[in-house]
Design an enzyme around this catalytic site. Sequence first.
Site, short mmCIF file in Angstrom:
data_model
loop_
_atom_site.label_atom_id
_atom_site.label_comp_id
_atom_site.label_asym_id
_atom_site.label_seq_id
_atom_site.Cartn_x
_atom_site.Cartn_y
_atom_site.Cartn_z
N SER A 35 -4.49 4.66 0.75
CA SER A 35 -5.70 5.21 1.36
C SER A 35 -5.92 6.68 0.97
O SER A 35 -7.06 7.12 0.80
CB SER A 35 -5.64 5.06 2.88
OG SER A 35 -4.48 5.70 3.39
N ASP A 89 -0.79 10.99 -6.48
CA ASP A 89 -0.55 9.77 -5.71
C ASP A 89 -0.20 10.14 -4.27
O ASP A 89 0.17 11.29 -3.99
CB ASP A 89 0.62 8.99 -6.35
CG ASP A 89 0.65 7.52 -5.96
OD1 ASP A 89 -0.09 7.12 -5.03
OD2 ASP A 89 1.40 6.77 -6.59
N LYS A 102 8.04 5.67 -1.48
CA LYS A 102 6.73 5.12 -1.82
C LYS A 102 6.82 3.60 -1.85
O LYS A 102 7.90 3.03 -1.88
CB LYS A 102 6.26 5.64 -3.18
CG LYS A 102 5.77 7.08 -3.10
CD LYS A 102 5.14 7.56 -4.40
CE LYS A 102 4.07 6.70 -4.96
NZ LYS A 102 2.97 6.37 -4.04
N GLY A 104 4.63 1.63 0.26
CA GLY A 104 4.03 1.03 1.45
C GLY A 104 2.86 0.13 1.10
O GLY A 104 2.59 -0.87 1.77
N GLU A 111 3.51 2.69 -9.94
CA GLU A 111 3.45 4.10 -9.54
C GLU A 111 4.60 4.90 -10.13
O GLU A 111 4.42 6.03 -10.60
CB GLU A 111 3.46 4.21 -8.01
CG GLU A 111 2.18 3.72 -7.37
CD GLU A 111 2.24 3.65 -5.85
OE1 GLU A 111 1.18 3.69 -5.23
OE2 GLU A 111 3.35 3.54 -5.28
C1 5RP Z 1 1.46 2.53 -2.37
C2 5RP Z 1 2.04 3.84 -1.97
C3 5RP Z 1 1.17 4.78 -1.21
O1 5RP Z 1 1.05 5.95 -1.92
C4 5RP Z 1 1.79 5.04 0.12
O2 5RP Z 1 1.99 3.81 0.77
C5 5RP Z 1 0.91 5.94 0.97
O3 5RP Z 1 -0.26 5.25 1.32
P1 5RP Z 1 -1.36 5.90 2.24
O4 5RP Z 1 -1.95 7.03 1.48
O5 5RP Z 1 -2.34 4.78 2.48
O6 5RP Z 1 -0.69 6.34 3.51
O7 5RP Z 1 3.16 4.16 -2.25
O8 5RP Z 1 2.42 1.71 -2.98
#
Ligand code: 5RP
Length: 262
Positions: A35, A89, A102, A104, A111
């Site tokens: 997000s 990122d 990372k 999530g 990434e």
């Molecule tokens: C995706 C990731 C995202 O960068 C991480 O989960 C953070 O997400 P958000 O900005 O929605 O909190 O690693 O694989």
Amino acid sequence: MAGELSPIDTAKFVAAKRACDFVENGMKVGLGTGSTAAWLVRCLGEMVREDGLLIKGVPTSARTAALARDVGIEVMSLDEAKWLDLTIDGADEFDGDLNLIKGGGGALLQEKIVATASDQMLVIADISKQVDTLGAFPLPVELIPFGWQTSKALIEEMLSAMDVLGQRTSLRMNGDAPFVTDEGNHILDLHLNRIGNARQLAMTLNQIPGIVENGLFMDICDVVVVGYGDGRVEVRDINDGTVQEDRINFVESDNLFFDLMD
Ligand code: 5RP
């Protein structure tokens, strides 16, 4: 419309907006997933459309690729780009050394490959992502579907000898079926609560057959841009040890949100 953002979305937005200052004409830029990274892609798209910014984006997931194209960013693959000037990122956690958890969003493999192929990695995050010690957020591990239960058992056995507070693992689900990454793999989330030695854990995990990659990003991130719900941002640079404070005075801009509308 920007005025209607919640404090958490404001924090993500201002971090993303401030990170755009690092992007220059002609750059090849790795585009993260999640997000917060989506705010970045929207902001960069606006700069491409309205200011004539000339960049090429290398997305880290199919959904980031779709959003980037939607907002007008020219997209290329990592194989076409070969090496990037900058990757921006999000993160699930960052510590004082800018080591990260990372994955999530399930995109950790692309990434990590993209961030590692960049001169600089910049993380954008709201302040809730800051931790003293990594591990409260479950550590995502990408593993191939073949024999995944064996890989899980090997991980659990290995964890019993590691400096961690929890050892429970769970296969990430998407409804009733296992979650499948862009690479066709599964994600095992490790509920460790606290990781005493993240470097050792990262290296040990990747030695287990079937594990493709883990969500610990050690010594990859150079700069974190931290956003707050009141519009403040901090730019922390791990290499030169500086912290810059700033405030983003954003104006309402429907263009930033057009991809969110029906
Ligand atoms: C995706 C990731 C995202 O960068 C991480 O989960 C953070 O997400 P958000 O900005 O929605 O909190 O690693 O694989």
